[in-house]
Design a protein around this motif. Structure first.
Motif, PDB file in Angstrom:
ATOM      1  N   LEU A 191      82.944   6.612 -91.654  1.00  0.00           N
ATOM      2  CA  LEU A 191      84.478   6.054 -91.680  1.00  0.00           C
ATOM      3  C   LEU A 191      85.145   6.817 -90.365  1.00  0.00           C
ATOM      4  O   LEU A 191      86.119   6.091 -89.786  1.00  0.00           O
ATOM      5  N   ALA A 192      84.703   7.751 -89.879  1.00  0.00           N
ATOM      6  CA  ALA A 192      85.260   8.392 -88.701  1.00  0.00           C
ATOM      7  C   ALA A 192      84.856   7.852 -87.628  1.00  0.00           C
ATOM      8  O   ALA A 192      85.734   7.304 -86.565  1.00  0.00           O
ATOM      9  N   ARG A 193      83.573   7.004 -87.470  1.00  0.00           N
ATOM     10  CA  ARG A 193      83.166   6.163 -86.420  1.00  0.00           C
ATOM     11  C   ARG A 193      83.795   5.012 -86.449  1.00  0.00           C
ATOM     12  O   ARG A 193      84.418   4.395 -85.175  1.00  0.00           O
ATOM     13  N   ARG A 194      84.045   4.422 -87.683  1.00  0.00           N
ATOM     14  CA  ARG A 194      84.942   3.310 -87.870  1.00  0.00           C
ATOM     15  C   ARG A 194      86.409   3.233 -86.994  1.00  0.00           C
ATOM     16  O   ARG A 194      87.154   2.431 -86.720  1.00  0.00           O
ATOM     17  N   GLN A 195      86.803   4.742 -87.136  1.00  0.00           N
ATOM     18  CA  GLN A 195      88.244   4.891 -86.613  1.00  0.00           C
ATOM     19  C   GLN A 195      88.386   5.472 -85.209  1.00  0.00           C
ATOM     20  O   GLN A 195      89.300   5.899 -84.827  1.00  0.00           O
ATOM     21  N   ALA A 196      87.079   5.323 -84.755  1.00  0.00           N
ATOM     22  CA  ALA A 196      86.740   5.871 -83.433  1.00  0.00           C
ATOM     23  C   ALA A 196      87.018   7.322 -83.262  1.00  0.00           C
ATOM     24  O   ALA A 196      87.586   7.738 -82.090  1.00  0.00           O
ATOM     25  N   PHE A 197      86.779   8.097 -84.290  1.00  0.00           N
ATOM     26  CA  PHE A 197      86.889   9.257 -84.202  1.00  0.00           C
ATOM     27  C   PHE A 197      85.814  10.305 -83.934  1.00  0.00           C
ATOM     28  O   PHE A 197      84.472   9.871 -84.561  1.00  0.00           O
ATOM     29  N   PRO A 198      85.263  10.872 -82.894  1.00  0.00           N
ATOM     30  CA  PRO A 198      84.059  11.502 -82.887  1.00  0.00           C
ATOM     31  C   PRO A 198      83.474  12.609 -83.479  1.00  0.00           C
ATOM     32  O   PRO A 198      83.717  13.917 -83.176  1.00  0.00           O
ATOM     33  N   MET A 199      83.340  12.323 -84.912  1.00  0.00           N
ATOM     34  CA  MET A 199      82.970  13.414 -85.588  1.00  0.00           C
ATOM     35  C   MET A 199      81.715  13.784 -85.466  1.00  0.00           C
ATOM     36  O   MET A 199      80.706  13.072 -85.390  1.00  0.00           O
ATOM     37  N   PRO A 200      81.363  15.052 -85.276  1.00  0.00           N
ATOM     38  CA  PRO A 200      79.854  15.689 -85.029  1.00  0.00           C
ATOM     39  C   PRO A 200      78.926  15.682 -86.614  1.00  0.00           C
ATOM     40  O   PRO A 200      79.470  15.205 -87.658  1.00  0.00           O
TER      41      PRO A 200
END
Length: 253
Positions: free
Chosen positions: A14-23
């Motif tokens: 979901l973070a990748r979908r929102q373009a958020f670079p979660m480790p």
């Protein structure tokens, strides 16, 4: 464990979908949690970890993460997974060894209790079966001594009576030792006056000593001197020591 890890992968997706670079640190924490905290079996933890790592790599590939990043992240995850697998295997092996040791100790305890019960039974049987013929022999010797024996027969009857008495004392000592070892007799410790116990031993063996021409004398015994012991068992020890001396030492005074 697998469901929790897949939820972490879902959060990263979901973070990748929102373009958020979660480790991927959450996956590392889940791996360590599954291997070392939950204490899962080796196979269960390995299969669940493989499912979580495979799902994470699939998510990264689905969102077009650069291949070098996927390889690097996958390398660290696989390394952590390998460490966790080794730790889980060692922990499971240690638990199995502990389980086997515990059962071996339990079997040893049961065997020891069975052996103790067999010894107790043997002691009770020996006490009854051996003492009964000795008592019969003593009665026969008493009746025989009451009759008119010849001069040659009297020493033989007296020697036989002494031998039976000595054997009876040895049997009593053996049974006492066995009973103590099997906790059938527990010593009751108390202050015992030395003069009293020595005099009792002398009185018990004085008749036997007189028959052998031996004089038993208690000398220089302080009435205030006492020892910490079981009176009955201490009397038995002294009686056996003095009785053996009378039988074997050949002393005359």
């Amino acid at each position: 464990y697998a469901w929790g890890g897949l939820n972490v992968v879902l959060i990263i997706a979901l973070a990748r979908r929102q373009a958020f670079p979660m480790p991927y640190d959450g996956i590392l924490l889940m791996l360590m949690f599954g291997y070392f905290v939950m204490g899962l079996p080796f196979r269960t933890a390995s299969v669940g970890s493989a499912l979580i790592i495979g799902s994470y790599i699939g998510v990264e590939a689905a969102f077009n993460t650069p291949m070098p990043d996927i390889l690097m992240n996958g390398f660290f995850l696989l390394t952590a997974n390998l460490i966790g697998m080794v730790g889980a295997w060692l922990s499971e092996h240690r638990q199995r060894a502990h389980f086997l040791d515990r059962h071996l100790l339990e079997l040893s305890r049961e065997q020891a209790e069975a052996d103790s019960a067999a010894k107790t039974h043997l002691i009770s049987v020996a006490s009854h079966d051996l003492r009964q013929p000795l008592n019969v022999i003593n009665l026969l010797l008493d009746n025989l001594s009451a009759t008119d024996l010849s001069a040659d027969q009297r020493p033989l009857a007296r020697q036989l009576s002494q031998s039976v008495t000595h054997f009876n004392g040895l049997l009593g000592s053996l049974l006492d030792i066995s009973r103590i070892q099997e906790n059938m007799i527990r010593p009751v410790m108390a202050p015992v006056p030395v003069a009293t116990v020595m005099q009792q031993a002398r009185d018990a063996l004085d008749a036997e000593a007189v028959e052998q021409g031996v004089s038993l004398v208690v000398e220089h015994c302080n009435p205030a001197l006492a020892v910490e012991a079981d009176p009955h068992l201490l009397h038995r020890v002294l009686q056996n020591l003095i009785g053996n001396a009378l039988q074997l030492s050949g002393a005359e005074t």
